[in-house]
Design a protein around this motif. Structure first.
Motif, mmCIF file in Angstrom:
data_model
loop_
_atom_site.group_PDB
_atom_site.id
_atom_site.type_symbol
_atom_site.label_atom_id
_atom_site.label_comp_id
_atom_site.label_asym_id
_atom_site.label_seq_id
_atom_site.Cartn_x
_atom_site.Cartn_y
_atom_site.Cartn_z
ATOM 1 N N GLU A 28 -3.118 14.376 -15.562
ATOM 2 C CA GLU A 28 -4.247 13.186 -15.800
ATOM 3 C C GLU A 28 -3.945 11.951 -15.618
ATOM 4 O O GLU A 28 -2.770 11.320 -15.938
ATOM 5 C CB GLU A 28 -4.414 13.503 -17.398
ATOM 6 C CG GLU A 28 -5.521 12.584 -17.783
ATOM 7 C CD GLU A 28 -6.056 13.017 -19.659
ATOM 8 O OE1 GLU A 28 -7.251 13.187 -19.739
ATOM 9 O OE2 GLU A 28 -5.234 12.876 -20.168
ATOM 10 N N ASN A 36 -6.685 18.195 -14.623
ATOM 11 C CA ASN A 36 -7.981 18.379 -15.465
ATOM 12 C C ASN A 36 -9.093 18.375 -14.697
ATOM 13 O O ASN A 36 -9.916 19.406 -15.038
ATOM 14 C CB ASN A 36 -7.951 17.390 -16.607
ATOM 15 C CG ASN A 36 -6.790 17.754 -17.551
ATOM 16 O OD1 ASN A 36 -6.291 18.612 -17.920
ATOM 17 N ND2 ASN A 36 -6.573 16.371 -18.283
ATOM 18 N N LYS A 37 -9.335 17.404 -13.853
ATOM 19 C CA LYS A 37 -10.285 17.499 -13.072
ATOM 20 C C LYS A 37 -10.524 18.602 -12.300
ATOM 21 O O LYS A 37 -11.741 19.317 -12.073
ATOM 22 C CB LYS A 37 -10.598 16.053 -12.192
ATOM 23 C CG LYS A 37 -10.602 14.747 -12.838
ATOM 24 C CD LYS A 37 -10.632 13.741 -11.881
ATOM 25 C CE LYS A 37 -10.509 12.240 -12.826
ATOM 26 N NZ LYS A 37 -9.017 11.889 -12.910
ATOM 27 N N LYS A 39 -9.492 21.585 -12.917
ATOM 28 C CA LYS A 39 -10.159 22.624 -13.548
ATOM 29 C C LYS A 39 -11.447 22.459 -14.040
ATOM 30 O O LYS A 39 -12.239 23.657 -14.005
ATOM 31 C CB LYS A 39 -9.201 22.810 -14.966
ATOM 32 C CG LYS A 39 -9.483 23.775 -15.831
ATOM 33 C CD LYS A 39 -8.617 23.891 -17.138
ATOM 34 C CE LYS A 39 -8.860 24.969 -18.018
ATOM 35 N NZ LYS A 39 -8.137 24.954 -19.114
ATOM 36 N N ARG A 40 -12.008 21.203 -14.281
ATOM 37 C CA ARG A 40 -13.460 21.524 -14.547
ATOM 38 C C ARG A 40 -14.230 21.607 -13.290
ATOM 39 O O ARG A 40 -15.365 21.954 -13.415
ATOM 40 C CB ARG A 40 -13.826 19.783 -15.267
ATOM 41 C CG ARG A 40 -13.053 19.601 -16.399
ATOM 42 C CD ARG A 40 -13.720 18.493 -16.972
ATOM 43 N NE ARG A 40 -13.800 17.070 -16.620
ATOM 44 C CZ ARG A 40 -12.698 16.296 -16.437
ATOM 45 N NH1 ARG A 40 -11.822 16.585 -17.321
ATOM 46 N NH2 ARG A 40 -12.667 15.241 -15.837
ATOM 47 N N GLY A 41 -13.888 21.435 -12.354
ATOM 48 C CA GLY A 41 -14.112 21.454 -11.069
ATOM 49 C C GLY A 41 -14.299 23.017 -10.575
ATOM 50 O O GLY A 41 -14.764 23.243 -9.362
ATOM 51 N N GLN A 42 -13.679 23.761 -11.195
ATOM 52 C CA GLN A 42 -13.297 25.257 -10.804
ATOM 53 C C GLN A 42 -12.617 25.381 -9.580
ATOM 54 O O GLN A 42 -12.797 26.345 -8.902
ATOM 55 C CB GLN A 42 -14.774 26.245 -10.742
ATOM 56 C CG GLN A 42 -15.300 25.859 -12.226
ATOM 57 C CD GLN A 42 -16.232 27.074 -12.298
ATOM 58 O OE1 GLN A 42 -17.653 26.660 -11.835
ATOM 59 N NE2 GLN A 42 -16.175 28.171 -12.750
ATOM 60 N N TYR A 43 -11.448 24.438 -9.073
ATOM 61 C CA TYR A 43 -10.971 24.739 -8.160
ATOM 62 C C TYR A 43 -9.879 25.813 -8.094
ATOM 63 O O TYR A 43 -9.135 25.965 -9.108
ATOM 64 C CB TYR A 43 -10.019 23.530 -7.663
ATOM 65 C CG TYR A 43 -10.968 22.296 -6.987
ATOM 66 C CD1 TYR A 43 -10.520 21.962 -5.551
ATOM 67 C CD2 TYR A 43 -11.613 21.616 -7.809
ATOM 68 C CE1 TYR A 43 -11.568 21.113 -5.170
ATOM 69 C CE2 TYR A 43 -12.451 20.625 -7.295
ATOM 70 C CZ TYR A 43 -12.346 20.366 -5.992
ATOM 71 O OH TYR A 43 -13.070 19.382 -5.300
ATOM 72 N N ASN A 313 -15.622 12.084 -8.211
ATOM 73 C CA ASN A 313 -14.074 12.678 -8.475
ATOM 74 C C ASN A 313 -14.351 14.517 -8.080
ATOM 75 O O ASN A 313 -15.511 15.071 -8.096
ATOM 76 C CB ASN A 313 -13.370 12.600 -9.592
ATOM 77 C CG ASN A 313 -14.167 12.821 -10.694
ATOM 78 O OD1 ASN A 313 -14.530 14.041 -10.992
ATOM 79 N ND2 ASN A 313 -14.548 11.874 -11.561
ATOM 80 N N CYS A 314 -13.192 15.229 -8.315
ATOM 81 C CA CYS A 314 -13.270 16.359 -7.761
ATOM 82 C C CYS A 314 -13.950 17.403 -9.178
ATOM 83 O O CYS A 314 -14.193 18.509 -8.962
ATOM 84 C CB CYS A 314 -12.085 17.070 -7.617
ATOM 85 S SG CYS A 314 -10.708 16.729 -8.863
ATOM 86 N N SER A 315 -14.111 16.750 -10.233
ATOM 87 C CA SER A 315 -14.742 17.585 -11.334
ATOM 88 C C SER A 315 -16.434 17.700 -11.104
ATOM 89 O O SER A 315 -16.917 18.354 -11.895
ATOM 90 C CB SER A 315 -14.397 16.763 -12.535
ATOM 91 O OG SER A 315 -15.616 15.618 -12.809
ATOM 92 N N GLN A 316 -17.086 17.118 -10.196
ATOM 93 C CA GLN A 316 -18.503 16.902 -9.863
ATOM 94 C C GLN A 316 -18.865 17.796 -8.952
ATOM 95 O O GLN A 316 -19.874 17.625 -8.356
ATOM 96 C CB GLN A 316 -18.729 15.448 -9.998
ATOM 97 C CG GLN A 316 -18.254 14.717 -10.968
ATOM 98 C CD GLN A 316 -18.664 13.152 -10.732
ATOM 99 O OE1 GLN A 316 -18.696 12.704 -9.507
ATOM 100 N NE2 GLN A 316 -18.875 12.442 -11.925
#
Length: 351
Positions: A28, A36-37, A39-43, A313-316
């Motif tokens: 983080e 964390n990002k 994971k939220r971005g489903q990588y 960022n990568c979460s979006q």
């Protein structure tokens, strides 16, 4: 929507921040990429590049080794969430078990110091992709947008007695006299050895002539991990249509870059190049029109680009998926771009 990204500079940014005494980590942080990002971005997969500026680093190879040690340390600390992969089977295992796959790459072929033995050492450390150049001519080839020699001269002031840097300056000057600014004879040797070992050649940052050399000589597919379409934005770092078409015909993949100056020739009213999602989508659609849907991937360049980003960022990633839907792409086509093409590419090349 799952995602697989072929280039970020997060490990190099972590390394530099830790050198400054900042206690940052991969799990983080306030960067554009952390676990964390992701994971939220489903990588499903993220390429982590080790970058070295050969104009400022006295020992690029050591600099790269230190970053790889940091990468491996972060992999151990976060083993339940992410694991380094060296072959396609490991990617599939991680996918089934809910972990992110991390592919280790090198950005700047001069990290190897012109030695094939060092290239093999990096392969043993798990490196599975490498660019030939960054923004300096080197022993392997000539870049798409070379930095001025004066910039290199300033960067090595104080190290005149360093043999390697003196040689580098001489090589840099000689490079501008090359009648053909593509791969050198040593670069051609490196291409063959990369294919033999199983390190994917990455032609991002390489000159058009160098990419044409790779197209002519490569016996396996290769990639441009973070490059865009020159017909939409005239930067030399972007690919002309004929090279997009040839890379696709060779079975290669092009990761679309999110950096504002590589997306549009026109800054905003404040003279700032802002990265807009619609521009990323336009480059994806253009590359699809020229090379076909199966040659496109994502190559964000996150943590190597500034913060003037609509896609922060990568979460979006759902924002980009939505924009592609507005462009008329169907869900299965967006899935190809977001992750299937990259996974298929690695399935073929990472044995």
């Amino acid at each position: 929507m799952f995602a697989a990204d072929m280039h970020c500079d997060t490990i190099s940014k972590l390394y530099e921040e830790q050198k400054r005494g900042n206690p940052v980590n991969l799990y983080e942080n306030n960067f554009q990429v952390d676990l964390n990002k992701l994971k939220r971005g489903q990588y499903l997969l993220q390429n982590f590049a080790v970058f070295t500026d050969i104009g400022t680093e006295k020992d690029p190879c050591r600099h790269a080794r230190d970053q790889i040690a940091l990468f491996q340390s972060e992999m151990r600390k976060n083993n339940a969430r992410v694991r380094q992969v060296k072959n396609a089977d490991e990617i599939e295992i991680n996918r089934r078990e809910g972990r992110i796959s991390a592919v280790l790459t090198l950005e700047e072929g001069e990290i190897c110091g012109g030695r094939l033995e060092t290239l093999e050492e990096f392969y043993e450390a798990g490196v599975r992709m490498m660019t030939f150049t960054w923004n300096y001519p080197n022993s392997l080839g000539y870049p798409a947008e070379p930095a001025p020699f004066t910039a290199l001269s300033k960067s090595v002031t104080g190290y005149e007695d360093n043999t390697r840097l003196s040689s580098l300056k001489s090589a840099y000057q000689t490079a501008y006299l090359r009648p053909k600014k593509g791969l050198t004879s040593l670069g051609i040797e490196f291409l063959a050895e990369m294919e033999r070992l199983g390190i994917i050649p990455d032609v991002s940052h390489l000159s058009d002539e160098g990419i044409r050399d790779v197209c002519r000589l490569a016996t396996k597919p290769f990639c441009a991990s973070h490059s865009n379409a020159r017909s939409l934005c005239g930067r030399g770092r972007n690919l002309p249509d004929d090279l997009i078409r040839t890379i696709s015909q060779k079975g290669g993949i092009i990761g679309v870059n999110y950096y504002g100056p590589f997306l549009s020739d026109k800054p905003n009213e404040d003279d700032i190049f802002f990265s807009r999602i619609k521009d990323i989508a336009q480059h994806i659609c253009h590359i699809s029109d020229i090379g076909g849907i199966y040659c496109i991937g994502l190559g964000s360049d996150f943590d190597g680009i500034d913060g003037n980003l609509e896609l922060e960022n990568c979460s979006q990633m759902e924002l980009l998926a939505h924009e592609l839907q507005k462009c008329g792409l169907h869900t299965n086509e967006i899935e190809q771009i977001f992750y299937r093409n990259a996974l298929n590419f690695y399935q073929e090349l990472l044995e």
